[in-house]
Write a protein that holds these residues in place. Structure first.
Motif, PDB file in Angstrom:
ATOM      1  N   PHE A   1       0.827  -1.205   0.000  1.00  0.00           N
ATOM      2  CA  PHE A   1       0.000   0.000   0.000  1.00  0.00           C
ATOM      3  C   PHE A   1       0.869   1.265   0.000  1.00  0.00           C
ATOM      4  CE2 PHE A   1      -2.766  -3.075   2.469  1.00  0.00           C
ATOM      5  CZ  PHE A   1      -3.530  -3.432   1.368  1.00  0.00           C
ATOM      6  N   LYS A   2       1.852   1.308  -0.873  1.00  0.00           N
ATOM      7  CA  LYS A   2       2.801   2.426  -0.922  1.00  0.00           C
ATOM      8  C   LYS A   2       2.098   3.764  -1.089  1.00  0.00           C
ATOM      9  CE  LYS A   2       6.971   4.037  -3.264  1.00  0.00           C
ATOM     10  NZ  LYS A   2       8.008   3.713  -4.262  1.00  0.00           N
ATOM     11  N   ASN A   3       1.155   3.853  -2.004  1.00  0.00           N
ATOM     12  CA  ASN A   3       0.456   5.132  -2.217  1.00  0.00           C
ATOM     13  C   ASN A   3      -0.278   5.583  -0.971  1.00  0.00           C
ATOM     14  OD1 ASN A   3       1.357   5.286  -4.872  1.00  0.00           O
ATOM     15  ND2 ASN A   3      -0.476   4.304  -5.700  1.00  0.00           N
ATOM     16  N   GLU A   4      -0.903   4.649  -0.267  1.00  0.00           N
ATOM     17  CA  GLU A   4      -1.634   4.989   0.951  1.00  0.00           C
ATOM     18  C   GLU A   4      -0.675   5.423   2.064  1.00  0.00           C
ATOM     19  OE1 GLU A   4      -2.200   2.411  -1.036  1.00  0.00           O
ATOM     20  OE2 GLU A   4      -4.344   2.466  -1.536  1.00  0.00           O
ATOM     21  N   PHE A   5       0.519   4.797   2.117  1.00  0.00           N
ATOM     22  CA  PHE A   5       1.543   5.237   3.068  1.00  0.00           C
ATOM     23  C   PHE A   5       1.906   6.692   2.797  1.00  0.00           C
ATOM     24  CE2 PHE A   5       2.388   0.939   4.471  1.00  0.00           C
ATOM     25  CZ  PHE A   5       3.099   1.060   5.658  1.00  0.00           C
TER      26      PHE A   5
ATOM     27  N   ASN B   1      -4.500  -0.047   6.768  1.00  0.00           N
ATOM     28  CA  ASN B   1      -5.230  -1.319   6.629  1.00  0.00           C
ATOM     29  C   ASN B   1      -6.266  -1.231   5.509  1.00  0.00           C
ATOM     30  OD1 ASN B   1      -6.755   0.525   8.209  1.00  0.00           O
ATOM     31  ND2 ASN B   1      -7.920  -1.134   9.130  1.00  0.00           N
ATOM     32  N   VAL B   2      -5.796  -1.028   4.303  1.00  0.00           N
ATOM     33  CA  VAL B   2      -6.669  -0.869   3.137  1.00  0.00           C
ATOM     34  C   VAL B   2      -7.544  -2.114   2.979  1.00  0.00           C
ATOM     35  CG1 VAL B   2      -6.734  -0.541   0.638  1.00  0.00           C
ATOM     36  CG2 VAL B   2      -4.997   0.655   2.019  1.00  0.00           C
ATOM     37  N   GLY B   3      -8.847  -1.888   2.863  1.00  0.00           N
ATOM     38  CA  GLY B   3      -9.783  -3.000   2.738  1.00  0.00           C
ATOM     39  C   GLY B   3      -9.823  -3.876   3.969  1.00  0.00           C
ATOM     40  N   GLY B   4      -9.339  -3.359   5.096  1.00  0.00           N
ATOM     41  CA  GLY B   4      -9.304  -4.128   6.338  1.00  0.00           C
ATOM     42  C   GLY B   4      -8.122  -5.083   6.438  1.00  0.00           C
ATOM     43  N   TYR B   5      -7.227  -5.080   5.444  1.00  0.00           N
ATOM     44  CA  TYR B   5      -6.127  -6.040   5.420  1.00  0.00           C
ATOM     45  C   TYR B   5      -5.063  -5.718   6.470  1.00  0.00           C
ATOM     46  CZ  TYR B   5      -2.170  -8.847   4.062  1.00  0.00           C
ATOM     47  OH  TYR B   5      -1.120  -9.740   4.095  1.00  0.00           O
ATOM     48  N   ILE B   6      -4.782  -6.708   7.312  1.00  0.00           N
ATOM     49  CA  ILE B   6      -3.695  -6.631   8.288  1.00  0.00           C
ATOM     50  C   ILE B   6      -2.972  -7.966   8.231  1.00  0.00           C
ATOM     51  CG2 ILE B   6      -3.085  -6.442  10.724  1.00  0.00           C
ATOM     52  CD1 ILE B   6      -5.564  -4.653  11.096  1.00  0.00           C
ATOM     53  N   GLY B   7      -1.735  -7.953   7.739  1.00  0.00           N
ATOM     54  CA  GLY B   7      -0.939  -9.170   7.627  1.00  0.00           C
ATOM     55  C   GLY B   7      -0.255  -9.521   8.942  1.00  0.00           C
ATOM     56  N   SER B   8       0.471 -10.609   8.947  1.00  0.00           N
ATOM     57  CA  SER B   8       1.081 -11.112  10.180  1.00  0.00           C
ATOM     58  C   SER B   8       2.141 -10.153  10.734  1.00  0.00           C
ATOM     59  CB  SER B   8       1.668 -12.503   9.967  1.00  0.00           C
ATOM     60  OG  SER B   8       2.649 -12.485   8.955  1.00  0.00           O
ATOM     61  N   SER B   9       2.947  -9.527   9.882  1.00  0.00           N
ATOM     62  CA  SER B   9       3.954  -8.577  10.380  1.00  0.00           C
ATOM     63  C   SER B   9       3.287  -7.368  11.025  1.00  0.00           C
ATOM     64  CB  SER B   9       4.867  -8.107   9.245  1.00  0.00           C
ATOM     65  OG  SER B   9       5.687  -9.145   8.800  1.00  0.00           O
ATOM     66  N   THR B  10       2.262  -6.854  10.369  1.00  0.00           N
ATOM     67  CA  THR B  10       1.545  -5.701  10.927  1.00  0.00           C
ATOM     68  C   THR B  10       0.838  -6.071  12.211  1.00  0.00           C
ATOM     69  OG1 THR B  10       1.261  -4.810   8.702  1.00  0.00           O
ATOM     70  CG2 THR B  10      -0.163  -3.905  10.421  1.00  0.00           C
TER      71      THR B  10
ATOM     72  N   HIS C   1       3.463  -2.045  24.697  1.00  0.00           N
ATOM     73  CA  HIS C   1       4.347  -0.989  25.154  1.00  0.00           C
ATOM     74  C   HIS C   1       3.616   0.334  25.387  1.00  0.00           C
ATOM     75  CE1 HIS C   1       7.216  -3.988  23.776  1.00  0.00           C
ATOM     76  NE2 HIS C   1       8.043  -3.425  24.628  1.00  0.00           N
ATOM     77  N   GLY C   2       2.300   0.271  25.506  1.00  0.00           N
ATOM     78  CA  GLY C   2       1.519   1.434  25.890  1.00  0.00           C
ATOM     79  C   GLY C   2       1.345   2.492  24.810  1.00  0.00           C
ATOM     80  N   LYS C   3       1.506   2.096  23.552  1.00  0.00           N
ATOM     81  CA  LYS C   3       1.349   3.043  22.445  1.00  0.00           C
ATOM     82  C   LYS C   3      -0.096   3.039  21.970  1.00  0.00           C
ATOM     83  CE  LYS C   3       5.845   3.399  22.466  1.00  0.00           C
ATOM     84  NZ  LYS C   3       6.592   4.606  22.753  1.00  0.00           N
ATOM     85  N   GLY C   4      -0.570   4.175  21.518  1.00  0.00           N
ATOM     86  CA  GLY C   4      -1.889   4.251  20.919  1.00  0.00           C
ATOM     87  C   GLY C   4      -1.871   3.621  19.529  1.00  0.00           C
ATOM     88  N   VAL C   5      -3.033   3.144  19.092  1.00  0.00           N
ATOM     89  CA  VAL C   5      -3.155   2.527  17.778  1.00  0.00           C
ATOM     90  C   VAL C   5      -4.360   3.153  17.075  1.00  0.00           C
ATOM     91  CG1 VAL C   5      -3.492   0.395  16.483  1.00  0.00           C
ATOM     92  CG2 VAL C   5      -2.174   0.352  18.610  1.00  0.00           C
ATOM     93  N   LYS C   6      -4.129   3.713  15.900  1.00  0.00           N
ATOM     94  CA  LYS C   6      -5.207   4.239  15.067  1.00  0.00           C
ATOM     95  C   LYS C   6      -5.136   3.549  13.724  1.00  0.00           C
ATOM     96  CE  LYS C   6      -5.563   8.708  17.313  1.00  0.00           C
ATOM     97  NZ  LYS C   6      -5.410  10.143  17.170  1.00  0.00           N
ATOM     98  N   TYR C   7      -6.262   3.556  12.999  1.00  0.00           N
ATOM     99  CA  TYR C   7      -6.366   2.826  11.752  1.00  0.00           C
ATOM    100  C   TYR C   7      -6.837   3.754  10.625  1.00  0.00           C
ATOM    101  CZ  TYR C   7      -6.117  -1.311  14.708  1.00  0.00           C
ATOM    102  OH  TYR C   7      -5.702  -2.263  15.600  1.00  0.00           O
ATOM    103  N   LEU C   8      -6.349   3.479   9.425  1.00  0.00           N
ATOM    104  CA  LEU C   8      -6.826   4.180   8.242  1.00  0.00           C
ATOM    105  C   LEU C   8      -8.310   3.893   8.048  1.00  0.00           C
ATOM    106  CD1 LEU C   8      -6.196   5.839   5.659  1.00  0.00           C
ATOM    107  CD2 LEU C   8      -5.730   3.662   4.526  1.00  0.00           C
TER     108      LEU C   8
END
Length: 104
Positions: free
Chosen positions: A16-20, A75-84, A94-101
């Motif tokens: 998802f390079k363009n979305e990045f 997470n384009v189209g809801g896709y989240i792979g194993s590394s992500t 580690h107490g970090k916030g998580v937001k999603y596209l």
């Protein structure tokens, strides 16, 4: 925070390079310091696939998460792979916030 700026690390499939690039631009204009990937293996940066490089980049990305206040998941189209998925788990542990596209 660095000064008054939130630090955000981008996570997600490198297909998802363009979305990045769009997320980096938008978050920067919103006043965030953005940390991103250095190579897009699934978008043509073949150097990623040389011996030991993928493992180094995965570890390096965890260090980028360490420097951030939160992560932003591409997470384009809801896709989240194993590394992500492992990066999300790491961030939460580690107490970090998580937001999603895209909201799940």
């Amino acid at each position: 925070m660095v000064g008054k700026y939130k630090v955000v690390t981008l996570c997600g499939s490198t297909r998802f390079k363009n979305e990045f690039m769009e997320a980096q631009k938008r978050l920067t204009l919103e006043g965030c310091i953005v940390i991103s990937v250095g190579l897009f293996g699934h978008s043509g940066d073949s150097e990623v696939w040389t011996e030991g490089t993928k493992e180094m980049l995965d570890d390096m990305h965890k260090r980028k998460i360490d420097m951030a206040d939160e992560i932003f998941v591409i997470n384009v189209g809801g896709y989240i792979g194993s590394s992500t998925r492992s990066e999300i788990e790491y961030a939460l542990a580690h107490g970090k916030g998580v937001k999603y596209l895209e909201e799940a």
